[in-house]
Design a protein around this motif. Structure first.
Motif, PDB file in Angstrom:
ATOM      1  N   PHE A  76       3.414  14.722  -5.699  1.00  0.00           N
ATOM      2  CA  PHE A  76       4.344  13.597  -5.683  1.00  0.00           C
ATOM      3  C   PHE A  76       3.633  12.257  -5.875  1.00  0.00           C
ATOM      4  O   PHE A  76       2.433  12.150  -5.652  1.00  0.00           O
ATOM      5  N   ILE A  77       4.418  11.245  -6.225  1.00  0.00           N
ATOM      6  CA  ILE A  77       3.955   9.857  -6.155  1.00  0.00           C
ATOM      7  C   ILE A  77       4.022   9.494  -4.675  1.00  0.00           C
ATOM      8  O   ILE A  77       5.051   9.716  -4.021  1.00  0.00           O
ATOM      9  N   VAL A  78       2.943   8.936  -4.134  1.00  0.00           N
ATOM     10  CA  VAL A  78       2.871   8.682  -2.691  1.00  0.00           C
ATOM     11  C   VAL A  78       2.459   7.234  -2.432  1.00  0.00           C
ATOM     12  O   VAL A  78       1.621   6.686  -3.138  1.00  0.00           O
ATOM     13  N   ASN A  79       3.050   6.648  -1.395  1.00  0.00           N
ATOM     14  CA  ASN A  79       2.654   5.306  -0.981  1.00  0.00           C
ATOM     15  C   ASN A  79       2.810   5.195   0.530  1.00  0.00           C
ATOM     16  O   ASN A  79       3.512   5.984   1.153  1.00  0.00           O
ATOM     17  N   ARG A  80       2.134   4.201   1.099  1.00  0.00           N
ATOM     18  CA  ARG A  80       2.268   3.870   2.518  1.00  0.00           C
ATOM     19  C   ARG A  80       2.775   2.443   2.627  1.00  0.00           C
ATOM     20  O   ARG A  80       2.305   1.556   1.916  1.00  0.00           O
ATOM     21  N   VAL A  81       3.704   2.240   3.547  1.00  0.00           N
ATOM     22  CA  VAL A  81       4.280   0.919   3.783  1.00  0.00           C
ATOM     23  C   VAL A  81       4.420   0.727   5.296  1.00  0.00           C
ATOM     24  O   VAL A  81       4.141   1.646   6.070  1.00  0.00           O
ATOM     25  N   THR A  82       4.894  -0.448   5.694  1.00  0.00           N
ATOM     26  CA  THR A  82       5.028  -0.720   7.120  1.00  0.00           C
ATOM     27  C   THR A  82       6.482  -0.828   7.592  1.00  0.00           C
ATOM     28  O   THR A  82       6.723  -1.068   8.774  1.00  0.00           O
ATOM     29  N   SER A  83       7.462  -0.658   6.687  1.00  0.00           N
ATOM     30  CA  SER A  83       8.864  -0.749   7.100  1.00  0.00           C
ATOM     31  C   SER A  83       9.752   0.103   6.194  1.00  0.00           C
ATOM     32  O   SER A  83       9.366   0.443   5.068  1.00  0.00           O
ATOM     33  N   TYR A  84      10.927   0.399   6.689  1.00  0.00           N
ATOM     34  CA  TYR A  84      11.891   1.162   5.905  1.00  0.00           C
ATOM     35  C   TYR A  84      12.284   0.395   4.639  1.00  0.00           C
ATOM     36  O   TYR A  84      12.350   0.972   3.558  1.00  0.00           O
ATOM     37  N   SER A  85      12.517  -0.905   4.777  1.00  0.00           N
ATOM     38  CA  SER A  85      12.911  -1.699   3.602  1.00  0.00           C
ATOM     39  C   SER A  85      11.812  -1.697   2.541  1.00  0.00           C
ATOM     40  O   SER A  85      12.102  -1.664   1.340  1.00  0.00           O
ATOM     41  N   ASP A  86      10.550  -1.700   2.961  1.00  0.00           N
ATOM     42  CA  ASP A  86       9.444  -1.607   2.002  1.00  0.00           C
ATOM     43  C   ASP A  86       9.419  -0.242   1.321  1.00  0.00           C
ATOM     44  O   ASP A  86       9.079  -0.125   0.143  1.00  0.00           O
ATOM     45  N   ALA A  87       9.779   0.804   2.055  1.00  0.00           N
ATOM     46  CA  ALA A  87       9.843   2.143   1.468  1.00  0.00           C
ATOM     47  C   ALA A  87      10.908   2.188   0.378  1.00  0.00           C
ATOM     48  O   ALA A  87      10.666   2.679  -0.732  1.00  0.00           O
ATOM     49  N   VAL A  88      12.084   1.656   0.667  1.00  0.00           N
ATOM     50  CA  VAL A  88      13.171   1.627  -0.311  1.00  0.00           C
ATOM     51  C   VAL A  88      12.781   0.789  -1.513  1.00  0.00           C
ATOM     52  O   VAL A  88      13.036   1.168  -2.661  1.00  0.00           O
ATOM     53  N   ALA A  89      12.125  -0.342  -1.281  1.00  0.00           N
ATOM     54  CA  ALA A  89      11.688  -1.207  -2.387  1.00  0.00           C
ATOM     55  C   ALA A  89      10.670  -0.489  -3.284  1.00  0.00           C
ATOM     56  O   ALA A  89      10.735  -0.590  -4.511  1.00  0.00           O
ATOM     57  N   PHE A  90       9.738   0.244  -2.679  1.00  0.00           N
ATOM     58  CA  PHE A  90       8.751   0.992  -3.466  1.00  0.00           C
ATOM     59  C   PHE A  90       9.448   2.043  -4.329  1.00  0.00           C
ATOM     60  O   PHE A  90       9.135   2.194  -5.510  1.00  0.00           O
ATOM     61  N   ILE A  91      10.368   2.780  -3.743  1.00  0.00           N
ATOM     62  CA  ILE A  91      11.100   3.803  -4.491  1.00  0.00           C
ATOM     63  C   ILE A  91      11.858   3.164  -5.657  1.00  0.00           C
ATOM     64  O   ILE A  91      11.782   3.654  -6.788  1.00  0.00           O
ATOM     65  N   SER A  92      12.532   2.069  -5.396  1.00  0.00           N
ATOM     66  CA  SER A  92      13.284   1.373  -6.464  1.00  0.00           C
ATOM     67  C   SER A  92      12.359   0.929  -7.583  1.00  0.00           C
ATOM     68  O   SER A  92      12.685   1.066  -8.768  1.00  0.00           O
ATOM     69  N   LYS A  93      11.194   0.398  -7.224  1.00  0.00           N
ATOM     70  CA  LYS A  93      10.227  -0.046  -8.223  1.00  0.00           C
ATOM     71  C   LYS A  93       9.749   1.136  -9.069  1.00  0.00           C
ATOM     72  O   LYS A  93       9.637   1.015 -10.287  1.00  0.00           O
ATOM     73  N   GLN A  94       9.478   2.264  -8.440  1.00  0.00           N
ATOM     74  CA  GLN A  94       9.032   3.450  -9.180  1.00  0.00           C
ATOM     75  C   GLN A  94      10.113   3.946 -10.128  1.00  0.00           C
ATOM     76  O   GLN A  94       9.816   4.364 -11.248  1.00  0.00           O
ATOM     77  N   LEU A  95      11.358   3.884  -9.690  1.00  0.00           N
ATOM     78  CA  LEU A  95      12.454   4.382 -10.522  1.00  0.00           C
ATOM     79  C   LEU A  95      12.750   3.463 -11.700  1.00  0.00           C
ATOM     80  O   LEU A  95      13.277   3.915 -12.706  1.00  0.00           O
ATOM     81  N   SER A  96      12.390   2.184 -11.585  1.00  0.00           N
ATOM     82  CA  SER A  96      12.665   1.234 -12.667  1.00  0.00           C
ATOM     83  C   SER A  96      11.589   1.234 -13.750  1.00  0.00           C
ATOM     84  O   SER A  96      11.739   0.572 -14.764  1.00  0.00           O
ATOM     85  N   LYS A  97      10.525   2.024 -13.534  1.00  0.00           N
ATOM     86  CA  LYS A  97       9.435   2.054 -14.524  1.00  0.00           C
ATOM     87  C   LYS A  97       9.852   2.837 -15.751  1.00  0.00           C
ATOM     88  O   LYS A  97      10.570   3.772 -15.737  1.00  0.00           O
TER      89      LYS A  97
END
Length: 138
Positions: free
Chosen positions: A117-138
């Motif tokens: 999988f594509i994997v990342n670490r963040v410090t909040s739920y909103s950051d997790a959602v933002a990372f996922i959105s960014k990956q999907l927009s690529k």
């Protein structure tokens, strides 16, 4: 004929697992250390939710402590990850505290998940959602 009831979430003193439709993801929140079935049941339930919601993503909230017993690590790598790789999930995000005492363990899990999988670490739920959105927009 009896109607089957779909179980939408898993909750125990050790963890909580749910599908969040608005963000199209499965969220596994660890509450405290656990092992054996207390560890395996929620992770297996998370895989089931990923299968029932094609294209969803996986977020693990490890801010309230997370560590594995050796036998659970072995189970996770040999059973859990291969099962999860058969879902449509492509993105996994770990939510962690900035300062934590599980860095080495999370490094190990990050490397294991990165095989699939594509994997990342963040410090909040909103950051997790933002990372996922960014990956999907690529």
């Amino acid at each position: 004929m009896r109607k089957l009831i779909e179980i939408k979430e898993f909750d125990s003193e050790y963890s909580h697992v749910e599908y969040i439709a608005a963000d199209h993801l499965v969220l596994l929140t660890w509450k405290k250390f656990c092992s054996k079935n207390n560890y395996r049941n929620p992770t297996t339930f998370a895989v089931d939710l990923l299968m029932r919601h094609p294209g969803s993503h996986f977020v693990v909230d490890a801010r309230h402590g997370f560590e594995d017993a050796r036998e659970d690590v072995e189970w996770g790598i040999s059973v859990f990850l291969p099962a999860m790789s058969k879902t449509d999930c492509k993105i996994v995000v770990f939510i962690m505290n900035t300062l934590n005492d599980i860095e080495a363990e999370m490094d190990m899990w990050t490397k294991a998940f990165m095989k699939y999988f594509i994997v990342n670490r963040v410090t909040s739920y909103s950051d997790a959602v933002a990372f996922i959105s960014k990956q999907l927009s690529k």
